[in-house]
Design an enzyme around this catalytic site. Structure first.
Site, short mmCIF file in Angstrom:
data_model
loop_
_atom_site.label_atom_id
_atom_site.label_comp_id
_atom_site.label_asym_id
_atom_site.label_seq_id
_atom_site.Cartn_x
_atom_site.Cartn_y
_atom_site.Cartn_z
N SER A 117 0.22 -0.76 -0.27
CA SER A 117 0.41 0.09 -0.18
C SER A 117 0.69 1.43 0.22
O SER A 117 2.31 1.18 0.23
CB SER A 117 -0.48 0.05 1.09
OG SER A 117 -1.34 1.27 1.09
N TYR A 141 -2.37 -1.26 11.10
CA TYR A 141 -2.32 -1.19 9.10
C TYR A 141 -1.30 -0.93 8.37
O TYR A 141 -0.62 -1.94 7.48
CB TYR A 141 -3.53 -0.77 8.80
CG TYR A 141 -3.73 -0.98 7.13
CD1 TYR A 141 -3.76 -2.58 6.58
CD2 TYR A 141 -3.43 -0.50 6.16
CE1 TYR A 141 -4.09 -1.98 5.18
CE2 TYR A 141 -3.79 -0.28 4.83
CZ TYR A 141 -3.93 -1.41 4.48
OH TYR A 141 -3.84 -2.37 3.03
N LYS A 145 1.86 -3.41 6.69
CA LYS A 145 2.59 -3.54 5.14
C LYS A 145 3.75 -3.59 5.34
O LYS A 145 4.56 -4.18 4.27
CB LYS A 145 1.56 -2.57 4.80
CG LYS A 145 0.13 -2.68 4.58
CD LYS A 145 -0.30 -4.04 2.94
CE LYS A 145 -1.54 -5.24 3.53
NZ LYS A 145 -1.25 -6.20 3.26
#
Ligand SMILES: NC(=O)c1ccc[n+]([C@@H]2O[C@H](COP(=O)([O-])OP(=O)(O)OC[C@H]3O[C@@H](n4cnc5c(N)ncnc54)[C@H](O)[C@@H]3O)[C@@H](O)[C@H]2O)c1
Length: 336
Positions: A117, A141, A145
């Site tokens: 991302s 989050y 990643k």
């Protein structure tokens, strides 16, 4: 080519499966349905279960020994939820990815494409990021990643695995053939919110943050049509080995930005949306939410060089497909 797609019942994974099929490939879906939709996995070879389940992964490869590549989309993805439940996010997105990578290698699946991302990047002055720009993930989050990429990179260094981490910018819209689209009941992304306001389900669109150092003060993003994003995965699997030859870095892990290369501000997106629907919508400025950032957009040169891909579709097309999806979504998915 036969390709394992984890998270193939989600928004992105299911659209990737459609793009693969349209190019004559065969996806094999592995999904636990923790957030994904059964409707999106219908008519496809499906294994229901967890990416961390070693026996299940082995069974998939026993039953499909010709799988040549895995596209690993499965993850938990909601930023505020990750702040409230970091343990769940790190277990699901990092530990289980590590298990999956090991089990892929054990089963002789050497090629891995990983859904990363743009949230991994930190703030940069001119908003444009290259793959080697500094990282600054601002949530559990986003950190999951970064860690997922690191885990894959380390596994690639130590084993026969080769990995390509694709850093997605801001996917919007739906499959133009309306086979799938955004499905979350709680719509948090900007285009979904605009559609909610235009269809009268929300009273007003809130422009969160109007004093960022951008050209009009609103946040800047690189909105990429989901179909362009899905097509990039087809290019990545078809040109997987060539990408490493072209990169000729000697590394067994590559990182590629998937964006349009154009930054669009929230005000510009709202204007394009209003033009598309032919009327204005109620909107108001509001302070930034905790964790909001001014934003970034992609330098997309590496994608062109390594996998011969660039975004083709316009923001207007994405808006139009999002509006069409809004019409079919309820009949396909129910009221949720
Ligand atoms: N949507 C975005 O804006 C965006 C942006 C950048 C990156 N990504 C990445 O793209 C990927 C797909 O995101 P999405 O938007 O399609 O989300 P999604 O929630 O629609 O899809 C995720 C899928 O993974 C499945 N899944 C999650 N954990 C699993 C597990 N342990 N075992 C098996 N299946 C599991 C879910 O059931 C779901 O079908 C994610 O890795 C996400 O981090 C998404």
């Amino acid at each position: 080519m036969k390709i394992l797609v984890t998270g193939g019942a989600g928004y992105i994974g299911s659209t990737v499966c459609s793009a693969l099929e349209d190019r004559g490939h065969t996806p094999v879906v592995l999904d636990s349905f923790v957030t994904g939709r059964r409707e999106f996995a219908r008519k496809r070879t499906l294994y229901e279960g967890d990416i961390g389940d070693r026996d299940l992964t082995s069974r998939i490869f026993e039953e499909h020994p010709t799988i040549e590549c895995a596209i690993h989309c499965a993850a938990l993805i909601v930023v505020p939820d990750s702040v409230a439940r970091p343990y769940d996010y790190y277990v699901n997105n990092v530990s289980k990815s590590l298990e999956l990578f090991r089990n892929l290698e054990t089963n002789g699946c050497r090629r891995v494409v990983f859904s990363s991302s743009a949230a991994v990047y930190g703030n940069v002055q001119d908003f444009m990021v290259r793959e080697d720009s500094s990282l600054g993930p601002s949530s559990p989050y986003a950190r999951s990643k970064v860690m997922g990429e690191s885990v894959l990179s380390d596994m690639c260094s130590a084993t026969q695995l080769q990995g390509i981490s694709l850093r997605y910018f801001n996917p919007i819209g739906a499959d133009p053939a309306m086979r799938s689209g955004p499905h979350a009941a709680d719509i948090s992304h900007v285009l979904g919110k605009l559609v909610e306001v235009a269809s009268g389900r929300e009273p007003v669109f809130r422009i969160t943050g109007a004093e960022w150092p951008t050209r009009d003060g609103t946040g800047i993003r690189d909105y990429i049509h989901i179909w362009d994003l899905a097509s990039a995965h087809v290019s990545a699997v078809e040109r997987f080995d060539d990408a490493f030859d072209t990169a000729s870095t000697g590394d067994s892990h590559l990182v590629i930005n998937l964006g349009t290369g154009r930054g669009v501000t929230v005000n510009e997106l709202v204007a394009a949306f209003e033009k598309e629907i032919g009327r204005t919508i109620p909107k108001q400025e509001a302070p930034p939410r905790p964790g909001d950032v001014a934003g970034v957009y992609a330098n997309a040169d590496v994608a062109m060089r390594l996998i011969g891909w660039k975004a083709e579709l316009t923001i207007e097309q994405a808006i139009s497909d999002a509006l069409k999806w809004n019409q079919v979504r309820t009949s396909m998915l129910g009221d949720q």
